[in-house]
Design a protein around this motif. Structure first.
Motif, PDB file in Angstrom:
ATOM      1  N   SER A 272       0.824  -1.212   0.000  1.00 10.13           N
ATOM      2  CA  SER A 272       0.000   0.000   0.000  1.00 10.13           C
ATOM      3  C   SER A 272       0.856   1.258   0.000  1.00 10.13           C
ATOM      4  N   ALA A 273       0.289   2.308  -0.550  1.00  8.95           N
ATOM      5  CA  ALA A 273       0.968   3.601  -0.614  1.00  8.95           C
ATOM      6  C   ALA A 273      -0.074   4.702  -0.555  1.00  8.95           C
ATOM      7  N   ILE A 274       0.391   5.920  -0.331  1.00 12.19           N
ATOM      8  CA  ILE A 274      -0.489   7.088  -0.399  1.00 12.19           C
ATOM      9  C   ILE A 274       0.115   8.042  -1.429  1.00 12.19           C
ATOM     10  N   ILE A 282      -6.053  12.954  -3.162  1.00 13.86           N
ATOM     11  CA  ILE A 282      -5.252  11.953  -2.457  1.00 13.86           C
ATOM     12  C   ILE A 282      -5.781  10.559  -2.765  1.00 13.86           C
ATOM     13  N   ASN A 283      -4.873   9.656  -3.099  1.00 17.26           N
ATOM     14  CA  ASN A 283      -5.222   8.253  -3.327  1.00 17.26           C
ATOM     15  C   ASN A 283      -4.492   7.384  -2.315  1.00 17.26           C
ATOM     16  N   MET A 284      -5.155   6.314  -1.896  1.00 17.53           N
ATOM     17  CA  MET A 284      -4.549   5.391  -0.961  1.00 17.53           C
ATOM     18  C   MET A 284      -4.863   3.969  -1.404  1.00 17.53           C
ATOM     19  N   GLY A 285      -3.859   3.130  -1.456  1.00 15.90           N
ATOM     20  CA  GLY A 285      -4.078   1.756  -1.870  1.00 15.90           C
ATOM     21  C   GLY A 285      -2.889   1.210  -2.615  1.00 15.90           C
ATOM     22  N   LEU A 286      -3.145   0.379  -3.624  1.00 16.20           N
ATOM     23  CA  LEU A 286      -2.089  -0.241  -4.415  1.00 16.20           C
ATOM     24  C   LEU A 286      -1.855   0.587  -5.675  1.00 16.20           C
ATOM     25  N   PRO A 287      -0.701   1.227  -5.806  1.00 14.47           N
ATOM     26  CA  PRO A 287      -0.456   2.107  -6.960  1.00 14.47           C
ATOM     27  C   PRO A 287      -0.368   1.333  -8.264  1.00 14.47           C
ATOM     28  N   LYS A 288      -0.899   1.935  -9.316  1.00 18.65           N
ATOM     29  CA  LYS A 288      -0.844   1.339 -10.647  1.00 18.65           C
ATOM     30  C   LYS A 288       0.062   2.193 -11.528  1.00 18.65           C
ATOM     31  N   PHE A 289       1.206   1.607 -11.919  1.00 22.29           N
ATOM     32  CA  PHE A 289       2.137   2.365 -12.763  1.00 22.29           C
ATOM     33  C   PHE A 289       3.125   1.409 -13.433  1.00 22.29           C
ATOM     34  N   ALA A 473      -6.833   4.608   5.718  1.00 22.07           N
ATOM     35  CA  ALA A 473      -5.597   4.727   6.495  1.00 22.07           C
ATOM     36  C   ALA A 473      -4.638   3.606   6.137  1.00 22.07           C
ATOM     37  N   ILE A 474      -3.336   3.925   6.180  1.00 24.99           N
ATOM     38  CA  ILE A 474      -2.312   2.896   6.012  1.00 24.99           C
ATOM     39  C   ILE A 474      -1.279   3.013   7.126  1.00 24.99           C
ATOM     40  N   ASN A 475      -0.653   1.896   7.409  1.00 24.74           N
ATOM     41  CA  ASN A 475       0.434   1.832   8.374  1.00 24.74           C
ATOM     42  C   ASN A 475       1.714   2.340   7.715  1.00 24.74           C
ATOM     43  N   LEU A 476       2.583   2.958   8.510  1.00 25.21           N
ATOM     44  CA  LEU A 476       3.897   3.396   8.049  1.00 25.21           C
ATOM     45  C   LEU A 476       4.966   2.618   8.815  1.00 25.21           C
ATOM     46  N   ASP A 477       6.221   2.964   8.596  1.00 26.88           N
ATOM     47  CA  ASP A 477       7.291   2.320   9.355  1.00 26.88           C
ATOM     48  C   ASP A 477       7.070   2.582  10.840  1.00 26.88           C
ATOM     49  N   GLY A 478       7.423   1.615  11.679  1.00 23.34           N
ATOM     50  CA  GLY A 478       7.183   1.761  13.115  1.00 23.34           C
ATOM     51  C   GLY A 478       8.406   1.401  13.930  1.00 23.34           C
ATOM     52  N   GLY A 479       8.169   0.816  15.106  1.00 20.26           N
ATOM     53  CA  GLY A 479       9.277   0.465  15.989  1.00 20.26           C
ATOM     54  C   GLY A 479      10.038   1.690  16.453  1.00 20.26           C
ATOM     55  N   GLY A 480      11.365   1.591  16.456  1.00 21.10           N
ATOM     56  CA  GLY A 480      12.198   2.708  16.880  1.00 21.10           C
ATOM     57  C   GLY A 480      12.144   3.897  15.955  1.00 21.10           C
ATOM     58  N   SER A 481      11.615   3.709  14.739  1.00 25.13           N
ATOM     59  CA  SER A 481      11.503   4.820  13.781  1.00 25.13           C
ATOM     60  C   SER A 481      10.309   5.720  14.067  1.00 25.13           C
ATOM     61  N   THR A 482       9.338   5.229  14.829  1.00 29.42           N
ATOM     62  CA  THR A 482       8.118   6.000  15.076  1.00 29.42           C
ATOM     63  C   THR A 482       8.442   7.333  15.747  1.00 29.42           C
ATOM     64  N   SER A 483       8.125   8.408  15.047  1.00 28.51           N
ATOM     65  CA  SER A 483       8.350   9.750  15.589  1.00 28.51           C
ATOM     66  C   SER A 483       7.387  10.721  14.927  1.00 28.51           C
ATOM     67  N   ILE A 484       6.934  11.682  15.703  1.00 28.06           N
ATOM     68  CA  ILE A 484       6.020  12.718  15.209  1.00 28.06           C
ATOM     69  C   ILE A 484       6.457  14.038  15.845  1.00 28.06           C
ATOM     70  N   ALA A 485       6.528  15.091  15.048  1.00 28.36           N
ATOM     71  CA  ALA A 485       7.092  16.342  15.558  1.00 28.36           C
ATOM     72  C   ALA A 485       6.381  17.547  14.973  1.00 28.36           C
ATOM     73  N   TYR A 486       6.429  18.637  15.746  1.00 28.37           N
ATOM     74  CA  TYR A 486       5.945  19.943  15.302  1.00 28.37           C
ATOM     75  C   TYR A 486       7.150  20.880  15.299  1.00 28.37           C
ATOM     76  N   ARG A 487       7.499  21.375  14.101  1.00 29.28           N
ATOM     77  CA  ARG A 487       8.722  22.168  13.942  1.00 29.28           C
ATOM     78  C   ARG A 487       9.907  21.366  14.519  1.00 29.28           C
ATOM     79  N   LYS A 488      10.629  21.937  15.477  1.00 27.50           N
ATOM     80  CA  LYS A 488      11.778  21.229  16.067  1.00 27.50           C
ATOM     81  C   LYS A 488      11.381  20.366  17.258  1.00 27.50           C
ATOM     82  N   LYS A 489      10.129  20.477  17.689  1.00 22.93           N
ATOM     83  CA  LYS A 489       9.717  19.811  18.930  1.00 22.93           C
ATOM     84  C   LYS A 489       9.209  18.400  18.670  1.00 22.93           C
ATOM     85  N   LEU A 490       9.841  17.427  19.286  1.00 24.89           N
ATOM     86  CA  LEU A 490       9.379  16.041  19.221  1.00 24.89           C
ATOM     87  C   LEU A 490       8.181  15.885  20.159  1.00 24.89           C
TER      88      LEU A 490
END
Length: 521
Positions: A272-274, A282-289, A473-490
């Motif tokens: 899956s991709a967005i 915005i499209n979400m699902g299996l890309p055709k290309f 909705a789709i899942n993204l990379d997770g685990g230790g990579s999971t991060s969300i931030a506003y400007r410089k603030k985690l």
């Protein structure tokens, strides 16, 4: 003799009476339930999960996460085995009793959940308990006898007079209020549960404020890695979340990545991709290309297998300057360097990638095509997105798909994810879209941190995303990579205790409209 007969008769009556107390006559409408469909646990009446099917609910049970989903009309109920929390749409209720798992069967406290769903629970003079729905049609539940010994049977019944679901006074910790970060951008932190608490972070983006999601590469390179905050600042973004999976050693994205209409990384498997097209849709699902190759105006039968990825044995690969200065060192491969659609050199292994061009690498059986190519021949590679993906200018891969058309799904098996992603509770990241496409949700769930946040399973994350308003909705990379931030603030607390350097991200920027990009290399 008469005394023995009378005594035996009294024993039989007492036995029948006590048996009736322990095994009440349970029925729904005129349908009497068999003894296997209900039981008394610690003095309280429990019914099997199938009970709710008789009330017209569709029942789904997700074994890995032990989550139960009941749906009927526009109402959705979430229960969890061993938990006393119940979510009805976006309202959270709490009970003294927990959902049980005994003899490989799920048992639900009958009165609490029935009451929460808006049924009137009544007990008449004969101690007959009736549950009646809004239109007052009988959904007779049980016949319970009086007596001090079995008073606990009635202890947990709540008389509900309103037609709509009503919670107990004690309520689970629910969603915090939205906090405005700036125009069109709001944030809130969510805490769910106590023993196995889960902490989630949500950024809500209103696209009517002129906001655009944009997938970006760390250091503008396929091989680059930076923290999320560094990426947001480098691209002058407002906020963002980590993006697709990537190779931890080299930093190469392991999924689709499209920037300004140019495919910089191709998907592995069919995941899956967005994507965002030039009109802002915005499209979400299996890309055709596909990526077509033309040599001196004629289409090559074969299309490009992958872009900026690890070489394949029998394939055609394309490498752009985002990959680095040189192509990978290959013993078995012929390479064509192209600038301004003209062949500038033909070689074998580790060619210099021109900043204003690209390199085509042919391996295995595909090397035969190089025999017919000469210096200064005209060669072009063109992205062709089809169907709803036509006109895609930005896209990023992830997976699995979690919400589709308002329904909870989990395509982890179909998209060939391994157990380290598809099973267990973990930190998770996701991106969601409202039904009208005007609201985007960035969601990061903390995990693997005892006494703070245990994390979500994919099934639990899917239900959570649906509850907060995601229609897709789709899942993204997770685990230790999971991060969300506003400007410089985690905003979240990564499981590594610090921000991991990642390959790419989805950031939010302000634009008046999408630019018109070319769709060829």
């Amino acid at each position: 003799m008469k005394k023995k007969i009378v005594f035996s008769l009294l024993l039989a009556i007492l036995f029948f009476y006590e048996t009736s107390l322990l095994f009440p006559n349970v029925q729904i409408g005129k349908n009497k339930l068999s003894p296997e469909e209900y039981r008394l646990i610690s003095g309280y009446l429990y019914v099997k999960l199938d009970f709710f099917e008789k009330l017209g609910y569709q029942v789904n049970y997700f074994e890995n996460s032990k989550i139960i989903l009941l749906s009927k009309d526009n109402t959705e109920v979430q229960l969890k085995v061993f938990s006393n929390y119940c979510w009805i749409d976006e309202e959270c209720f709490i009970s003294k009793l927990t959902v049980k798992l005994e003899d490989d069967m799920i048992w639900v406290p009958a009165y609490d959940v029935s009451g929460w769903l808006g049924y009137r629970v009544k007990e008449n003079r004969d101690k007959i308990v009736k549950i009646t729905d809004e239109v007052k049609s009988d959904v007779n539940l049980a016949s319970i006898f009086s007596g001090k010994k079995h008073a606990r049977l009635l202890k947990n019944i709540k008389i509900i007079k309103k037609k709509k679901p009503v919670a107990y006074k004690k309520r689970a910790k629910s969603y915090n209020k939205w906090k405005s970060l700036e125009k069109g951008v709001a944030y809130k932190k969510v805490s769910i549960g106590k023993k196995n608490r889960v902490v989630a972070h949500i950024i809500r983006i209103e696209r009517s404020s002129g906001l655009m999601p944009k997938p970006v590469l760390a250091k503008n390179s396929i091989l680059g890695k930076q923290t999320l905050s560094e990426i947001i600042c480098e691209y002058d973004g407002i906020c963002g979340i980590n993006g697709s999976y990537f190779d931890r050693t080299m930093g190469i994205p392991l999924g689709l990545f499209v920037s300004e209409g140019k495919i910089l990384s191709t998907p592995i498997y069919r995941r899956s991709a967005i994507g965002f097209n030039k009109n802002g849709e915005i499209n979400m699902g299996l890309p055709k290309f596909r990526i077509n190759i033309k040599i001196n105006g004629e289409n090559l039968k074969e299309s490009i297998n992958c872009v900026n990825q690890f070489p394949e044995k029998n394939g055609i690969m394309l490498y752009t300057s985002e990959y680095g200065t040189y192509t990978p060192a290959l013993k078995d491969g012929h390479e064509i360097v192209i600038t301004n659609n003209n062949v500038m050199s033909i070689g074998q292994g580790k060619s210099l990638i021109p900043p204003d061009g690209y390199v085509l690498v042919f391996t295995g059986k595909m090397k035969k095509y190089v025999d017919n190519i000469n210096l200064f021949d005209n060669v072009s590679a063109e992205n062709v997105f089809s169907g709803e993906w036509k006109g895609t200018v930005f896209a990023i891969g992830g997976g699995p798909r979690l919400v589709k058309n308002g329904k909870v799904v989990n395509t982890a098996k179909k998209e060939k994810f391994k157990n380290d992603i598809k099973i267990g509770r973990a930190p998770r990241s996701a991106i969601g879209l409202s039904r009208d496409g005007k609201t985007i949700f960035l969601v990061a769930v903390d995990g693997r941190q005892k006494k703070y946040s245990a994390g979500f399973t994919l099934d639990a994350l899917a239900m959570f995303l649906k509850n907060i308003g995601c229609y897709h909705a789709i899942n993204l990379d997770g685990g230790g990579s999971t991060s969300i931030a506003y400007r410089k603030k985690l905003l979240n607390r990564p499981s590594d205790r610090t921000m991991r350097k990642i390959s790419n991200a989805i950031i939010i920027t302000r634009v008046d409209e999408f630019k018109k990009y070319a769709y060829a290399y």
